[in-house]
Design a protein around this motif. Sequence first.
Motif, short mmCIF file in Angstrom:
data_model
loop_
_atom_site.label_atom_id
_atom_site.label_comp_id
_atom_site.label_asym_id
_atom_site.label_seq_id
_atom_site.Cartn_x
_atom_site.Cartn_y
_atom_site.Cartn_z
N THR A 25 0.88 -1.18 0.00
CA THR A 25 0.00 0.00 0.00
C THR A 25 0.92 1.22 0.00
O THR A 25 2.15 1.08 0.01
N ALA A 26 0.31 2.41 0.05
CA ALA A 26 1.12 3.63 0.00
C ALA A 26 2.15 3.67 1.13
O ALA A 26 3.26 4.19 0.95
N ARG A 150 -9.78 1.29 3.59
CA ARG A 150 -10.29 1.36 2.21
C ARG A 150 -9.54 0.35 1.35
O ARG A 150 -8.54 -0.22 1.81
N LYS A 151 -10.02 0.18 0.12
CA LYS A 151 -9.45 -0.83 -0.78
C LYS A 151 -7.94 -0.66 -0.94
O LYS A 151 -7.18 -1.63 -0.91
N SER A 152 -7.50 0.59 -1.06
CA SER A 152 -6.07 0.83 -1.32
C SER A 152 -5.22 0.50 -0.10
O SER A 152 -3.99 0.53 -0.18
N GLU A 153 -5.83 0.20 1.03
CA GLU A 153 -5.05 -0.14 2.22
C GLU A 153 -5.09 -1.64 2.55
O GLU A 153 -4.65 -2.06 3.61
N THR A 157 -3.19 -8.35 -1.73
CA THR A 157 -4.45 -8.41 -2.47
C THR A 157 -4.51 -9.63 -3.42
O THR A 157 -5.56 -10.25 -3.55
N THR A 179 -14.25 3.53 -1.41
CA THR A 179 -13.60 4.33 -2.45
C THR A 179 -13.05 3.40 -3.52
O THR A 179 -13.15 2.17 -3.40
N ASP A 180 -12.44 3.95 -4.56
CA ASP A 180 -11.76 3.19 -5.63
C ASP A 180 -12.68 2.14 -6.27
O ASP A 180 -12.26 1.00 -6.50
N TRP A 182 -14.93 0.33 -5.12
CA TRP A 182 -15.13 -0.88 -4.30
C TRP A 182 -16.60 -1.29 -4.37
O TRP A 182 -17.50 -0.49 -4.18
#
Lengths: 277, 151
Positions: A25-26, A150-153, A157, A179-180, A182
């Motif tokens: 993730t980021a 959220r999905k990006s976290e 995956t 978000t994203d 989902w």
Amino acid sequence: MDRARDPVALFAPETREVLAVRRETADTVTLTLAGGGRGFVPGQFAMVYAFGVGESAISLSGDPYRSDVVEHTVRNVGAVTAAIGALKPGGVVGWRGPFGTGWPLVRARGGDLVIVAGGIGLAPLRPVILAVMADRGAYRRVALLVGARRKSELLYTEQLAEWRARFDLEVEVTVDAATDNWRGSVGVVTRLIPLLDVEPSRTTAMVCGPEVMMRFSAKELLRLGVPSRNVFVSVERNMKCAVGLCGHCQIGPLFACHDGAVVPYDRVAGLMEVREA
Amino acid sequence: MSEKLRSHRVARDFDSASLAVLESCSLGEVAWKKGECILTSGDEATRCYLLTSGDVFIQTTPPGRSPTLLQTIRGGDVLGWSWVIPPYRWAFDACAATDATAIVLDAAKLLAASEADPRFGYTLMKRLFTLLTDRLQATRLQLMDLYGPRA
Ligand SMILES: Cc1cc2nc3c(=O)[nH]c(=O)nc-3n(C[C@H](O)[C@H](O)[C@H](O)COP(=O)(O)OP(=O)(O)OC[C@H]3O[C@@H](n4cnc5c(N)ncnc54)[C@H](O)[C@@H]3O)c2cc1C
């Protein structure tokens, strides 16, 4: 002398090369380090030293059956984890371990198993899932509940998608904010617990995430009828020596590094409600 | 059908007399296909749905934008509270996230039965309140960063 009993060796890190870095993730990466995990048990951690910066307790997040490498999933929250997360293949870290208690896989055999992970809490549970999958016949129903902001976290995956495709593993993933694009479940992970199809009296639960999430998950598991002695959490209080000497990670009478990090919930339930000064 | 109603989480703790009243308010079962719209905000809230299988999204659609998913509710949950209190209009939209089924209860009948038989009404409201409290607590947790490093 056996390294595990040698006090000097316990404090002396070995040097390990970074073989690969995968961005999750980021703010989170998974590092593959050369050298095996010294027979680590899922749930144990190592002290990973970023040279010149400092040392942090980081769980072993890879396959417990691999003897050539170890994996660590690191979330950048401060100086040490930022330095570890910035490493590139070819870089080196100091490493000592494995330390602490593991998840009660042996005790869970023959019953239902519920694994509840929130955020980075999936890291110390990934070796459990890999171990269970390598010995799937030993357990009845196995459910993995994963929550993220959220999905990006979400971590791992691709592997989550593989696990979801299996018929012998119930995987539920839920996020707080859709978000994203989902289109999956929205809501906190604790909401998934009352709907589990398990036999509570024969269920072992392993819960890992921030303390608030573990507390609310444990409450839901108890409400479902899972005996408190069968609910295990990982108490990841900040630690320094990792060998039960310095008291940095003390929670009431427990030293998280030595008596934990994995402990039965009934040993820490009261302590987890206490605010730290 | 009555077996499904009896085993639903809402009917837990109901004695046989209250169960009989609850059953008399049932309009039968409904099945939705994935993506089907179930409730639209602003519409009259005339029914209460007891989800028996599948997932449903609670969502809202800001003007000119695509729907924002707020929460998923699942088999065992109640869908729709707005029939309990004025102005009896749905506050949010709901759509089937997967194929889903529910037991449909007639809201007017539930309210009339509660007025006529306060024992039944109190049992029902206590049960709904419990489930609503669970939902509120989950919503509070959803608002904080439950998985963040400082949770
Ligand atoms: C047994 C154990 C296993 C762990 N496993 C992992 C892992 O697999 N991956 C991972 O990324 N991290 C893990 N951690 C947490 C990690 O050790 C800390 O995030 C790290 O030490 C922070 O050091 P820092 O210098 O980067 O940040 P600091 O500057 O020391 O701290 C930054 C912020 O994070 C908070 N913080 C520090 N440590 C913790 C903690 N343990 N729990 C909650 N908040 C904390 C601090 O209060 C501060 O607000 C584990 C901790 C323990 C005790």
